[in-house]
Design a protein around this motif. Structure first.
Motif, PDB file in Angstrom:
ATOM      1  N   ALA A  40      36.679 -60.857  19.376  1.00  0.00           N
ATOM      2  CA  ALA A  40      36.227 -59.808  18.466  1.00  0.00           C
ATOM      3  C   ALA A  40      37.414 -59.065  17.873  1.00  0.00           C
ATOM      4  O   ALA A  40      38.411 -58.821  18.544  1.00  0.00           O
ATOM      5  N   MET A  41      37.286 -58.739  16.591  1.00  0.00           N
ATOM      6  CA  MET A  41      38.294 -57.947  15.901  1.00  0.00           C
ATOM      7  C   MET A  41      37.566 -56.800  15.226  1.00  0.00           C
ATOM      8  O   MET A  41      36.553 -57.023  14.562  1.00  0.00           O
ATOM      9  N   SER A  42      38.054 -55.589  15.416  1.00  0.00           N
ATOM     10  CA  SER A  42      37.468 -54.432  14.755  1.00  0.00           C
ATOM     11  C   SER A  42      38.503 -53.800  13.852  1.00  0.00           C
ATOM     12  O   SER A  42      39.684 -53.738  14.183  1.00  0.00           O
ATOM     13  N   PHE A  43      38.047 -53.351  12.708  1.00  0.00           N
ATOM     14  CA  PHE A  43      38.926 -52.712  11.743  1.00  0.00           C
ATOM     15  C   PHE A  43      38.298 -51.400  11.302  1.00  0.00           C
ATOM     16  O   PHE A  43      37.121 -51.352  10.971  1.00  0.00           O
ATOM     17  N   ALA A  44      39.083 -50.341  11.311  1.00  0.00           N
ATOM     18  CA  ALA A  44      38.650 -49.048  10.799  1.00  0.00           C
ATOM     19  C   ALA A  44      39.270 -48.866   9.423  1.00  0.00           C
ATOM     20  O   ALA A  44      40.115 -49.653   8.992  1.00  0.00           O
ATOM     21  N   ALA A  45      38.845 -47.808   8.750  1.00  0.00           N
ATOM     22  CA  ALA A  45      39.359 -47.560   7.399  1.00  0.00           C
ATOM     23  C   ALA A  45      40.890 -47.521   7.385  1.00  0.00           C
ATOM     24  O   ALA A  45      41.520 -48.000   6.444  1.00  0.00           O
ATOM     25  N   ALA A  46      41.492 -46.994   8.436  1.00  0.00           N
ATOM     26  CA  ALA A  46      42.955 -46.913   8.505  1.00  0.00           C
ATOM     27  C   ALA A  46      43.604 -48.280   8.682  1.00  0.00           C
ATOM     28  O   ALA A  46      44.804 -48.428   8.483  1.00  0.00           O
ATOM     29  N   ASP A  47      42.819 -49.299   9.052  1.00  0.00           N
ATOM     30  CA  ASP A  47      43.341 -50.643   9.300  1.00  0.00           C
ATOM     31  C   ASP A  47      43.196 -51.574   8.095  1.00  0.00           C
ATOM     32  O   ASP A  47      43.301 -52.783   8.232  1.00  0.00           O
TER      33      ASP A  47
END
Length: 78
Positions: A40-47
């Motif tokens: 799993a990979m998660s990305f936030a707006a900062a990423d």
């Protein structure tokens, strides 16, 4: 090294998902997740930068880019 049809299909699916995830971040979603082969990979707006790099890497593997690394462009003053 040439990709098999199956490998190419997997990379194309990942690329489509990554582009959709970037789109979701761009329109205001606070976090997106991608999962492949149990990873799993998660990305936030900062990423966003990391997600864009992931997209460039996939494009490079598919032969859509010359290099996975973004290159700076020189400026010429005449």
């Amino acid at each position: 090294m040439a990709l098999t049809e199956q490998e190419r299909a997997v990379l194309l699916a990942r690329l489509a998902d990554a582009r959709e995830a970037l789109h979701q971040l761009e329109i205001g979603r606070s976090e997106v997740s991608l999962t492949y082969n149990g990873e799993a990979m998660s990305f936030a707006a900062a990423d966003r930068g990391s997600l864009r790099q992931y997209i460039r890497d996939l494009e490079a593997q598919l032969g859509q880019r010359r290099s996975a690394r973004a290159r700076g462009r020189g400026v010429i003053f005449g």
